[in-house]
Design a protein around this motif. Structure first.
Motif, PDB file in Angstrom:
ATOM      1  N   UNK A  95       0.798  -1.163  -0.066  1.00 16.38           N
ATOM      2  CA  UNK A  95      -0.012  -0.122  -0.004  1.00 16.38           C
ATOM      3  C   UNK A  95       0.870   1.244  -0.083  1.00 16.38           C
ATOM      4  N   UNK A  96       0.389   2.208  -0.820  1.00 15.45           N
ATOM      5  CA  UNK A  96       1.246   3.611  -0.664  1.00 15.45           C
ATOM      6  C   UNK A  96       0.719   4.435   0.453  1.00 15.45           C
ATOM      7  N   UNK A  97       1.404   5.415   1.111  1.00 21.06           N
ATOM      8  CA  UNK A  97       0.884   6.183   2.039  1.00 21.06           C
ATOM      9  C   UNK A  97       1.149   7.488   1.860  1.00 21.06           C
ATOM     10  N   UNK A  98       0.258   8.598   2.426  1.00 16.97           N
ATOM     11  CA  UNK A  98       0.810  10.028   2.773  1.00 16.97           C
ATOM     12  C   UNK A  98       0.245  10.332   4.191  1.00 16.97           C
ATOM     13  N   UNK A  99       0.819  11.290   4.503  1.00 21.75           N
ATOM     14  CA  UNK A  99       0.597  11.855   6.033  1.00 21.75           C
ATOM     15  C   UNK A  99       0.050  13.175   5.908  1.00 21.75           C
ATOM     16  N   UNK A 100      -0.687  13.628   7.014  1.00 22.63           N
ATOM     17  CA  UNK A 100      -1.157  15.062   6.933  1.00 22.63           C
ATOM     18  C   UNK A 100      -1.450  15.339   8.471  1.00 22.63           C
ATOM     19  N   UNK A 101      -1.152  16.375   8.917  1.00 23.31           N
ATOM     20  CA  UNK A 101      -1.456  16.649  10.051  1.00 23.31           C
ATOM     21  C   UNK A 101      -3.014  17.572  10.249  1.00 23.31           C
ATOM     22  N   UNK A 103      -5.070  17.025  12.674  1.00 23.17           N
ATOM     23  CA  UNK A 103      -5.419  17.482  14.241  1.00 23.17           C
ATOM     24  C   UNK A 103      -4.691  18.522  14.920  1.00 23.17           C
ATOM     25  N   UNK A 104      -4.780  18.847  16.182  1.00 21.61           N
ATOM     26  CA  UNK A 104      -3.806  19.832  16.947  1.00 21.61           C
ATOM     27  C   UNK A 104      -2.369  19.343  16.785  1.00 21.61           C
ATOM     28  N   UNK A 105      -1.622  20.298  17.086  1.00 18.31           N
ATOM     29  CA  UNK A 105      -0.060  19.817  16.847  1.00 18.31           C
ATOM     30  C   UNK A 105       0.401  19.110  17.924  1.00 18.31           C
ATOM     31  N   UNK A 106      -0.253  18.923  18.959  1.00 18.64           N
ATOM     32  CA  UNK A 106       0.304  18.138  20.319  1.00 18.64           C
ATOM     33  C   UNK A 106      -0.190  16.570  20.078  1.00 18.64           C
ATOM     34  N   UNK A 107      -1.065  16.378  19.037  1.00 21.65           N
ATOM     35  CA  UNK A 107      -1.592  14.824  18.655  1.00 21.65           C
ATOM     36  C   UNK A 107      -0.899  14.400  17.351  1.00 21.65           C
ATOM     37  N   UNK A 108      -0.992  13.032  17.023  1.00 24.44           N
ATOM     38  CA  UNK A 108      -0.420  12.530  16.013  1.00 24.44           C
ATOM     39  C   UNK A 108      -0.902  12.929  14.741  1.00 24.44           C
ATOM     40  N   UNK A 109      -0.023  12.159  13.779  1.00 25.22           N
ATOM     41  CA  UNK A 109      -0.619  12.745  12.268  1.00 25.22           C
ATOM     42  C   UNK A 109      -1.619  11.793  11.927  1.00 25.22           C
ATOM     43  N   UNK A 110      -2.320  12.121  10.768  1.00 22.06           N
ATOM     44  CA  UNK A 110      -3.296  11.086  10.039  1.00 22.06           C
ATOM     45  C   UNK A 110      -2.375  10.537   8.866  1.00 22.06           C
ATOM     46  N   UNK A 117      -3.032  -1.977  -5.696  1.00 27.54           N
ATOM     47  CA  UNK A 117      -3.542  -3.013  -6.749  1.00 27.54           C
ATOM     48  C   UNK A 117      -5.212  -2.614  -7.079  1.00 27.54           C
ATOM     49  N   UNK A 118      -6.059  -2.434  -5.924  1.00 29.89           N
ATOM     50  CA  UNK A 118      -7.445  -2.170  -5.992  1.00 29.89           C
ATOM     51  C   UNK A 118      -7.655  -0.648  -5.776  1.00 29.89           C
ATOM     52  N   UNK A 119      -6.797   0.043  -5.335  1.00 27.04           N
ATOM     53  CA  UNK A 119      -7.129   1.428  -5.037  1.00 27.04           C
ATOM     54  C   UNK A 119      -7.703   1.749  -3.818  1.00 27.04           C
ATOM     55  N   UNK A 120      -8.068   0.931  -2.945  1.00 23.74           N
ATOM     56  CA  UNK A 120      -8.956   0.756  -1.682  1.00 23.74           C
ATOM     57  C   UNK A 120      -7.911   1.761  -0.991  1.00 23.74           C
ATOM     58  N   UNK A 121      -8.897   2.878  -0.031  1.00 23.56           N
ATOM     59  CA  UNK A 121      -8.224   3.780   0.873  1.00 23.56           C
ATOM     60  C   UNK A 121      -8.767   3.379   2.360  1.00 23.56           C
ATOM     61  N   UNK A 122      -7.857   3.491   3.099  1.00 24.56           N
ATOM     62  CA  UNK A 122      -8.119   3.675   4.596  1.00 24.56           C
ATOM     63  C   UNK A 122      -7.220   4.837   5.179  1.00 24.56           C
ATOM     64  N   UNK A 123      -7.737   5.139   6.615  1.00 26.65           N
ATOM     65  CA  UNK A 123      -7.090   5.895   7.332  1.00 26.65           C
ATOM     66  C   UNK A 123      -6.532   5.395   8.617  1.00 26.65           C
ATOM     67  N   UNK A 124      -5.481   5.922   9.128  1.00 26.01           N
ATOM     68  CA  UNK A 124      -5.026   5.570  10.605  1.00 26.01           C
ATOM     69  C   UNK A 124      -4.571   6.769  11.212  1.00 26.01           C
ATOM     70  N   UNK A 125      -5.179   7.079  12.415  1.00 26.82           N
ATOM     71  CA  UNK A 125      -4.614   8.105  13.030  1.00 26.82           C
ATOM     72  C   UNK A 125      -3.365   7.507  14.226  1.00 26.82           C
ATOM     73  N   UNK A 126      -2.392   8.125  14.086  1.00 28.38           N
ATOM     74  CA  UNK A 126      -1.113   7.782  14.634  1.00 28.38           C
ATOM     75  C   UNK A 126      -0.715   8.582  16.047  1.00 28.38           C
TER      76      UNK A 126
END
Length: 126
Positions: A95-101, A103-110, A117-126
């Motif tokens: 899977x390929x990934x991209x990160x964005x901030x 939420x607030x700066x003291x919380x992790x990025x998304x 292959x199928x271009x299915x997308x999912x997110x994870x809050x780290x």
């Protein structure tokens, strides 16, 4: 009047003040000493006759660039760096990934994951 100042393009050689912008009026008059520069305007502004040649690309070169760009896009279909992560939809291991901030700066990025292959997308809050 003698020239007491160093000749610097764009400055009056008599009083040293900056000359107004060159217009299509055929000359320039110094604001400070009122000297007019008509015939020696190229000398005062440090300009000489310059000839420019512009070369345009041919139509064939442009069409080739468009084809090359399309081919490169097809080859680079991933949306970012690729990691080993199992797609929950098709089971593909990459899977390929991209990160964005988001939420607030003291919380992790998304992290946004996209299956290569199928271009299915999912997110994870780290």
């Amino acid at each position: 009047m003698s020239n007491t100042f160093e000749k610097i393009p764009g400055f009056c050689p008599d009083c040293g003040s900056i000359l107004p912008p060159l217009r299509n009026t055929g000359g320039v008059t110094c604001y400070a000493c009122s000297r007019q520069f008509l015939a020696d305007i190229n000398e005062v502004f440090g300009m000489s006759h310059v000839k420019y040649t512009i070369h345009f690309n041919s139509r064939q070169a442009k069409e080739k660039d468009i084809k090359d760009d399309k081919k490169r896009k097809d080859e680079e279909d991933d949306e970012g760096p690729v990691v080993e992560r199992k797609c929950p939809k098709c089971g593909n291991e990459k899977m390929s990934y991209a990160t964005l901030q988001l939420r607030s700066a003291d919380e992790g990025q998304t992290v946004f994951y996209t299956c290569t292959k199928c271009k299915f997308k999912e997110t994870e809050n780290s």
